[in-house]
Write a protein that holds these residues in place. Structure first.
Motif, PDB file in Angstrom:
ATOM      1  N   UNK A  21       0.832  -1.202   0.000  1.00  7.32           N
ATOM      2  CA  UNK A  21       0.000   0.000   0.000  1.00  7.32           C
ATOM      3  C   UNK A  21       0.865   1.250   0.000  1.00  7.32           C
ATOM      4  N   UNK A  22       1.947   1.209   0.769  1.00  9.78           N
ATOM      5  CA  UNK A  22       2.875   2.339   0.760  1.00  9.78           C
ATOM      6  C   UNK A  22       3.437   2.557  -0.638  1.00  9.78           C
ATOM      7  N   UNK A  23       3.786   1.463  -1.322  1.00  6.71           N
ATOM      8  CA  UNK A  23       4.320   1.566  -2.676  1.00  6.71           C
ATOM      9  C   UNK A  23       3.293   2.058  -3.667  1.00  6.71           C
ATOM     10  N   UNK A  36       9.359   9.271 -12.724  1.00  3.54           N
ATOM     11  CA  UNK A  36       9.673   7.855 -12.583  1.00  3.54           C
ATOM     12  C   UNK A  36      10.042   7.589 -11.125  1.00  3.54           C
ATOM     13  N   UNK A  37       9.658   6.418 -10.619  1.00  3.83           N
ATOM     14  CA  UNK A  37       9.956   6.127  -9.220  1.00  3.83           C
ATOM     15  C   UNK A  37      10.184   4.637  -9.051  1.00  3.83           C
ATOM     16  N   UNK A  38      10.466   4.255  -7.840  1.00  4.66           N
ATOM     17  CA  UNK A  38      10.725   2.851  -7.521  1.00  4.66           C
ATOM     18  C   UNK A  38       9.452   2.021  -7.728  1.00  4.66           C
ATOM     19  N   UNK A  39       9.592   0.725  -7.946  1.00  3.57           N
ATOM     20  CA  UNK A  39       8.407  -0.133  -8.106  1.00  3.57           C
ATOM     21  C   UNK A  39       7.596  -0.208  -6.823  1.00  3.57           C
ATOM     22  N   UNK A  40       6.361  -0.701  -6.926  1.00  3.84           N
ATOM     23  CA  UNK A  40       5.456  -0.724  -5.778  1.00  3.84           C
ATOM     24  C   UNK A  40       5.942  -1.671  -4.688  1.00  3.84           C
ATOM     25  N   UNK A  41       6.787  -2.639  -5.031  1.00  2.00           N
ATOM     26  CA  UNK A  41       7.296  -3.574  -4.020  1.00  2.00           C
ATOM     27  C   UNK A  41       8.625  -3.122  -3.408  1.00  2.00           C
ATOM     28  N   UNK A  42       8.991  -1.848  -3.593  1.00  2.00           N
ATOM     29  CA  UNK A  42      10.244  -1.351  -3.041  1.00  2.00           C
ATOM     30  C   UNK A  42      10.266  -1.433  -1.524  1.00  2.00           C
ATOM     31  N   UNK A  44       9.256  -3.788   0.446  1.00  2.00           N
ATOM     32  CA  UNK A  44       9.752  -5.087   0.894  1.00  2.00           C
ATOM     33  C   UNK A  44      11.277  -5.122   0.842  1.00  2.00           C
ATOM     34  N   UNK A  45      11.856  -4.545  -0.202  1.00  2.00           N
ATOM     35  CA  UNK A  45      13.307  -4.514  -0.328  1.00  2.00           C
ATOM     36  C   UNK A  45      13.930  -3.650   0.764  1.00  2.00           C
ATOM     37  N   UNK A  46      13.279  -2.518   1.057  1.00  2.00           N
ATOM     38  CA  UNK A  46      13.813  -1.618   2.086  1.00  2.00           C
ATOM     39  C   UNK A  46      13.832  -2.286   3.462  1.00  2.00           C
TER      40      UNK A  46
END
Length: 311
Positions: A21-23, A36-42, A44-46
């Motif tokens: 949801x944050x993504x 342009x920005x990071x993907x919606x699943x960023x 989880x990576x963070x």
């Protein structure tokens, strides 16, 4: 045993969807800006990257700085255990749990403010002071919204409130609920440090609230704070979606009902999350001295909603 599995599954769904949801909110804002920005699943990576790093503490910090990140995360996770996603079987359910929800969230806010002050940073103390002011103004409005639906359903149990609202459906959707939704939106934006109360993307010290308190956090402590903030947002979105869109809540525990309920839940959460991006992209941050005015508006809307229910 089956009820325990359903409760754990609902908690798992809330934890999994929180970074997504944050993504989605961030991705929507970037799309509206033409960036342009990071993907919606960023997210989880963070979390995975931060949780592997060691936390660095100020030499002036006390045991509060070591204890507070875990307390903030655990208190938010306990609140998530109250919430039904697609079924009334939750890990924690008792009469009055909707009131306990508010004060457990307040406990997390209290320890977050302590963490900000314990870092011996001027900006941490500034953010803690502002956070407690906003929380003190938001809690009365939130309690008034809760009492509106508690009186409407005759219960302070979250599962019973959701079940009765879903049984009635849209056919018995009172006018007072519209005002309650508006009040809940104001409270949710304030409690989660979103625009126009706070800018979650800035690191300009004089305007920060939430970010000022966790400015000194790093490593696994920062991951706990970030995950707790995402969970808190999903908690408010879950309350709003399951109250104001009475679809996808089932009493039976069949596999098909669980799958359909999860799908409906994700769709409803996204439906309520996307407007947050539109609000943040179209409004500037309020001056802090205007915050009491907008929070008073939220309280008045909730009060009018409660009065209209009796009329």
């Amino acid at each position: 045993m089956k009820n325990l599995i359903i409760g754990l599954l609902q908690l798992f769904v809330i934890f999994v969807i929180a970074p997504l949801i944050k993504g989605i909110i961030h991705k929507t804002k970037c799309y509206l800006r033409g960036q342009r920005c990071a993907p919606v699943w960023q997210g989880y990576k963070d979390i995975y990257r931060l949780i592997k790093k060691e936390a660095v503490l100020s030499k002036d910090a006390t045991w509060i700085s070591r204890f507070s990140p875990y307390m903030v995360f655990v208190s938010t996770a306990v609140v998530a255990c109250f919430l039904p996603v697609f079924s009334s079987y939750t890990l924690l359910s008792f009469t009055g749990d909707i009131i306990a929800l508010v004060y457990i969230l307040a406990l997390g806010t209290f320890f977050l403010a302590l963490y900000g002050m314990d870092q011996s940073s001027a900006f941490g103390g500034l953010g803690s002071s502002r956070e407690m002011t906003i929380a003190a103004l938001a809690e009365p409005a939130l309690m008034m919204v809760i009492f509106t639906f508690a009186l409407q359903t005759g219960s302070t149990n979250i599962s019973e409130i959701f079940s009765k609202i879903h049984e009635a459906g849209f056919s018995q959707f009172p006018v007072s609920s519209v005002l309650a939704l508006m009040a809940l939106l104001i409270v949710a934006l304030a409690e989660n440090g979103r625009m126009p109360f706070d800018n979650p993307e800035t690191h300009l010290e004089l305007t920060m609230v939430h970010e000022a308190m966790i400015l000194e956090a790093s490593g696994r402590h920062l991951s706990l704070f970030e995950m707790a903030s995402w969970l808190k947002l999903v908690i408010f979105l879950t309350l709003a979606s399951n109250i104001f869109i009475p679809v996808g809540f089932y009493k039976e525990a069949s596999v098909s009902a669980v799958i359909i309920g999860i799908i409906f839940y994700i769709v409803k959460i996204i439906f309520f999350a996307v407007p947050i991006a539109f609000i943040e992209i179209s409004m500037a941050k309020f001056r802090f001295f205007r915050v009491p005015d907008i929070m008073t508006l939220g309280f008045v809307l909730a009060l009018i909603s409660l009065v209209l229910y009796y009329l």
